[in-house]
Write a protein that holds these residues in place. Structure first.
Motif, PDB file in Angstrom:
ATOM      1  N   ASN A  93      -7.318  -4.261  -3.447  1.00 17.70           N
ATOM      2  CA  ASN A  93      -8.693  -3.749  -3.483  1.00 17.70           C
ATOM      3  C   ASN A  93      -8.829  -2.775  -4.646  1.00 17.70           C
ATOM      4  OD1 ASN A  93      -7.784  -1.211  -2.646  1.00 17.70           O
ATOM      5  ND2 ASN A  93      -7.956  -1.782  -0.481  1.00 17.70           N
ATOM      6  N   LYS A  94     -10.023  -2.226  -4.848  1.00 18.72           N
ATOM      7  CA  LYS A  94     -10.241  -1.416  -6.064  1.00 18.72           C
ATOM      8  C   LYS A  94      -9.410  -0.127  -6.049  1.00 18.72           C
ATOM      9  CE  LYS A  94     -14.471   0.429  -4.108  1.00 18.72           C
ATOM     10  NZ  LYS A  94     -15.876   0.547  -4.130  1.00 18.72           N
ATOM     11  N   TYR A  95      -9.162   0.434  -4.851  1.00 22.41           N
ATOM     12  CA  TYR A  95      -8.360   1.663  -4.775  1.00 22.41           C
ATOM     13  C   TYR A  95      -6.909   1.373  -5.144  1.00 22.41           C
ATOM     14  CZ  TYR A  95     -12.443   3.173  -2.188  1.00 22.41           C
ATOM     15  OH  TYR A  95     -13.720   3.447  -1.831  1.00 22.41           O
ATOM     16  N   GLU A  96      -6.433   0.246  -4.622  1.00 26.47           N
ATOM     17  CA  GLU A  96      -5.052  -0.146  -4.919  1.00 26.47           C
ATOM     18  C   GLU A  96      -4.879  -0.453  -6.410  1.00 26.47           C
ATOM     19  OE1 GLU A  96      -3.867  -1.988  -0.538  1.00 26.47           O
ATOM     20  OE2 GLU A  96      -4.872  -3.246  -2.011  1.00 26.47           O
ATOM     21  N   ALA A 117      -6.560   0.942  -8.771  1.00 29.79           N
ATOM     22  CA  ALA A 117      -6.554   2.244  -9.456  1.00 29.79           C
ATOM     23  C   ALA A 117      -5.157   2.869  -9.358  1.00 29.79           C
ATOM     24  CB  ALA A 117      -7.597   3.161  -8.842  1.00 29.79           C
ATOM     25  N   LEU A 118      -4.570   2.775  -8.171  1.00 28.80           N
ATOM     26  CA  LEU A 118      -3.223   3.340  -7.998  1.00 28.80           C
ATOM     27  C   LEU A 118      -2.203   2.593  -8.854  1.00 28.80           C
ATOM     28  CD1 LEU A 118      -3.051   4.092  -4.152  1.00 28.80           C
ATOM     29  CD2 LEU A 118      -3.501   5.663  -6.029  1.00 28.80           C
ATOM     30  N   ARG A 142       0.849  -1.201   0.000  1.00 28.36           N
ATOM     31  CA  ARG A 142       0.000   0.000   0.000  1.00 28.36           C
ATOM     32  C   ARG A 142       0.888   1.255   0.000  1.00 28.36           C
ATOM     33  NH1 ARG A 142      -2.826   0.925   5.335  1.00 28.36           N
ATOM     34  NH2 ARG A 142      -0.896   2.036   5.632  1.00 28.36           N
TER      35      ARG A 142
END
Lengths: 100, 686
Positions: free
Chosen positions: B413-416, B418-419, B332
């Protein structure tokens, strides 16, 4: 003042006797052809052109300079600021330590 | 408890904002009203230095002229954060351009001061450091005396790098006390007292912070890429202070490899005895904070000590973090750090204000890009000093995550996710083709190996692909002859050499130097060809070396490879400049010592910062053949003894990229390499 003289006037093997120069109203500074003339100023805004290392050192000793910031002792204020802040930090740390 | 924590964090954020607000004197109202930043008003600002804040000046930027802000390192304390100089730069002809001009611009310099930087930037970074969560189980007990030792080491730094500090500070003076002309004792050297007290305070506060956080530090290492930590005016980096202090702690706790330390001590003796002092100032430019600027014995000793402590400190940090190492957290943080670089780079390219603040508070070695457009070579480096180094970091992050994803050891996860895409975009913008290709090949190989488990088939697959591509190149796209390609680096080296021999040109105006007549150049007296010892050796080997019919020599292979990785010119310049004696070649000049390499031998490139573009060559300059061999054996052993496949792939990735990039000259990339070399033990215990 010794260090500031070196910074402004450069290095020299001459050991000036400012008291003797100050007490002699007829003292004349001989121009040194190897010395690059330098303009100095004082706090009142007066300027002077010095032509020898000794003349330069004499004026610097009298509070003249070639850099406007010399009238503000920034390093001293900085040192005081850091000392006080660090002291506060140590006292606060001590208080927290004793509370635990 | 949770409420308390939130309150503390809010307070820290308040302090961060207060540091920004106070340090740049945003509260100050100027004595005279500012005028629009136009060429006509440049003289007005020159008459009123130390009057306007950066906010006042930005408010005067119009649409007619491009305005760029810079730092003036020589500013006095009281002028810190205020205008220093304003200058109009008329349109300039683009080099090699045909009636093509760079637009005119107004350059504004803001006063900086080494003492104020030391205070402001370190407070900012120490507050950021305090956001790292404490670990409950691990606490380090550090002796206060080590803070003093650390301060003395940085006193040596100030003393040794005198040519650098004299150039930025009028009051530079390293004597604790001196005597007046009258013989009176002078104890008012506040320049030195302020510096020493600041270093002492920084290390002391760091000690307090790290005692409870040492176990968790490893998970937050990725942020060294985002917060670069270089002081704006000093040749110092905050991580050098932090990790060298931890190096001292490690030595005090007797946690260091004695054999390696003794070897280092032995090689250090050679560096010191072989050193020649000189009054040359090396322009540290974008390497600021991690390179020696002055050729003095004391600065050499400082760099020998600090480099050692730095490496020991990072190893110590990693070892202390084994229990707390968390793949999820570090991944992360890698994603946040790398995508943060891109986001902040974009913001800095659009806003002058953000550009300046980012440069200052992120401790960058170079101002961020002032435009979102790519520059020469189609690269965009964002806030990083080098697009290449940043591309490697982005590719590393992607590979690191892909390897764990393929091994099914983590899920994003979806945020990761995206990053992850953002980081990939960042990699594409850096235009680091080698990093991209090595990432794709290694990730694909890992995937194929995990899927089919047959190394022979994978090897065959790559052999067929590479043979086919080579055949295609030779038959369709080959631009140059084998003769040129097999000596491409040597040819460029000869062109970069400053020769005094009076060559006779042919009818086309070409001399034997231009034509690369190596045999003749070797026969001519060396005083006139001025070939460096390295270039002479390599050329002689190419000319006289063993010749096996149909099989290219190692020398030729390196030359050909250099051409294909676009390094023929850079490595040629390296050969033209690198002129070691036998002892220097075997042992090097010492860590972070570029002075002798740069100025010891005359070439056409004794100006500016022409880096060798290879960490291997950089380390050959620093540590010599023995050092490079020692490190290679160490890395090979790490590779061989690695229990898991992931570290092996990461090591291969690093080695492939470091051969053609200067990344190890930057602190974050060196930290990353040490992390990779230790990753096996981190994974083993998790």
């Amino acid at each position: 003042m010794h260090k500031r003289t070196e910074t402004i006037c450069g290095e020299s093997s001459i050991v000036p006797n400012f008291e003797e120069i100050g007490n002699n109203p007829n003292f004349v500074f001989n121009a040194d052809p190897n010395f690059e003339p330098l303009t100095l100023f004082n706090e009142n805004g007066n300027t002077v052109l010095v032509n020898s290392w000794l003349e330069c050192a004499n004026y610097v000793n009298g509070g003249w300079t070639n850099y406007f910031s010399d009238y503000f002792n920034g390093e001293f204020i900085y040192f005081t600021l850091v000392s006080v802040s660090f002291l506060i930090y140590l006292i606060r740390k001590r208080i927290i330590y004793s509370e635990e | 408890m949770k409420n308390n924590l939130n309150k503390t964090n809010k307070l820290k954020i308040f302090f961060l904002l207060a540091v920004i607000f106070a340090s740049f004197k945003f509260y100050k109202i100027p004595d005279v009203p500012p005028r629009p930043l136009t060429p006509e008003n440049a003289s007005f600002y020159q008459e009123y230095p130390c009057t306007f804040t950066i906010v006042d000046l930005i408010g005067q930027v119009g649409n007619d002229y491009k305005v760029e802000f810079y730092s003036n390192a020589e500013g006095p304390t009281e002028c810190f954060g205020l205008n220093s100089w304003v200058e109009y730069q008329p349109p300039q002809l683009v080099e090699n351009g045909w009636k093509e001009f760079k637009p005119d611009k107004i350059k504004v310099w803001i006063s900086k001061n080494m003492h104020m930087d030391l205070l402001v930037q370190s407070i900012f970074w120490l507050i950021l450091f305090s956001f790292i969560p404490k670990t409950k189980q691990k606490k380090l007990y550090i002796n206060n005396a080590l803070v003093l030792v650390s301060t003395l080491i940085f006193y040596l730094h100030l003393y040794g790098e005198k040519y650098f500090y004299k150039s930025i500070s009028r009051d530079y003076d390293i004597e604790l006390f001196s005597y007046e002309f009258s013989g009176e004792l002078y104890t008012e050297n506040y320049f030195l007292y302020g510096y020493l007290l600041s270093i002492f305070a920084i290390v002391f506060v760091f000690k307090d912070l790290v005692e409870h956080r040492i176990g968790n530090l490893i998970n937050y290492l990725p942020y060294v890429f985002l917060i670069y930590g270089t002081f704006s005016t000093l040749n110092l980096n905050i991580y050098l202070i932090f990790f060298s202090f931890l190096g001292l702690v490690a030595i005090k706790s007797k946690k260091l490899n004695l054999k390696i330390s003794l070897f280092y001590l032995g090689i250090s003796t050679v560096w010191v005895f072989n050193y020649t002092e000189s009054e040359i100032l090396f322009d540290v430019d974008k390497l600021r904070g991690f390179i020696n600027s002055s050729q003095t014995i004391s600065s050499l000793i400082y760099w020998v000590v600090i480099y050692f402590l730095f490496i020991v400190g990072i190893n110590f940090t990693i070892n202390q973090g084994i229990e707390n190492f968390d793949k999820k957290i570090i991944i992360r943080n890698f994603l946040i750090s790398s995508s943060g670089i891109l986001f902040i780079g974009i913001i800095s390219s659009f806003s002058i204000f953000a550009n300046y603040l980012t440069f200052y508070f992120f401790g960058l070695n170079k101002f961020p890009m002032r435009s979102f457009q790519s520059i020469e070579g189609n690269t965009w480096r964002g806030i990083a000093p080098s697009a290449e180094g940043m591309g490697e970091f982005f590719a590393f992050v992607l590979l690191f995550i892909l390897l764990f994803l393929i091994s099914a050891k983590i899920k994003l996860n979806k945020y990761e996710l995206a990053l992850f895409v953002v980081v990939f975009y960042g990699l594409v913008r850096t235009n680091n083709f080698a990093a991209l290709i090595s990432l794709l090949i290694l990730a694909l190989t890992f995937f194929l190996f995990k899927r089919f488990g047959n190394a022979k088939k994978i090897f065959l697959f790559y052999l067929i692909i590479s043979t086919a591509l080579s055949a295609l190149y030779i038959t369709r796209y080959q631009e140059f002859s084998y003769q040129y390609l097999s000596s491409a680096v040597i040819y460029e080296g000869v062109q970069a050499t400053e020769m005094s021999y009076n060559f006779v040109a042919n009818q086309y105006g070409q001399t034997d130097q231009k034509l690369g007549n190596y045999r003749l150049l070797l026969d001519l007296p060396n005083e006139q060809t001025n070939l460096s010892s390295s270039l002479r050796y390599v050329t002689k080997n190419y000319d006289d070396g063993p010749n096996l019919k149909g099989i290219p020599s190692l020398n030729s292979l390196v030359n050909i490879s250099a051409y294909f990785v676009n390094r023929a010119e850079k490595w040629g310049i390296f050969l033209a400049k690198y002129d070691p004696t036998i002892v220097e070649f075997l042992f090097g000049y010492g860590p972070q010592q570029f002075n002798e390499y740069y100025f010891g031998h005359n070439s056409k490139y004794n100006f500016g910062l022409f880096l060798p573009h290879s960490s291997l060559f950089n380390y050959l300059i620093f540590f010599g053949l023995f050092g490079v061999l020692g490190m290679s054996i160490f890395i090979l052993l790490k590779f061989k003894n690695s229990k898991s496949l992931v570290p092996k792939y990461l090591i291969i990735f690093f080695m492939l990229n470091l051969i053609k990039s200067d990344a190890l000259l930057y602190i974050p990339n060196l930290v990353l390499l040490i992390f990779v070399l230790n990753i096996d033990k981190l994974l083993k215990d998790n």
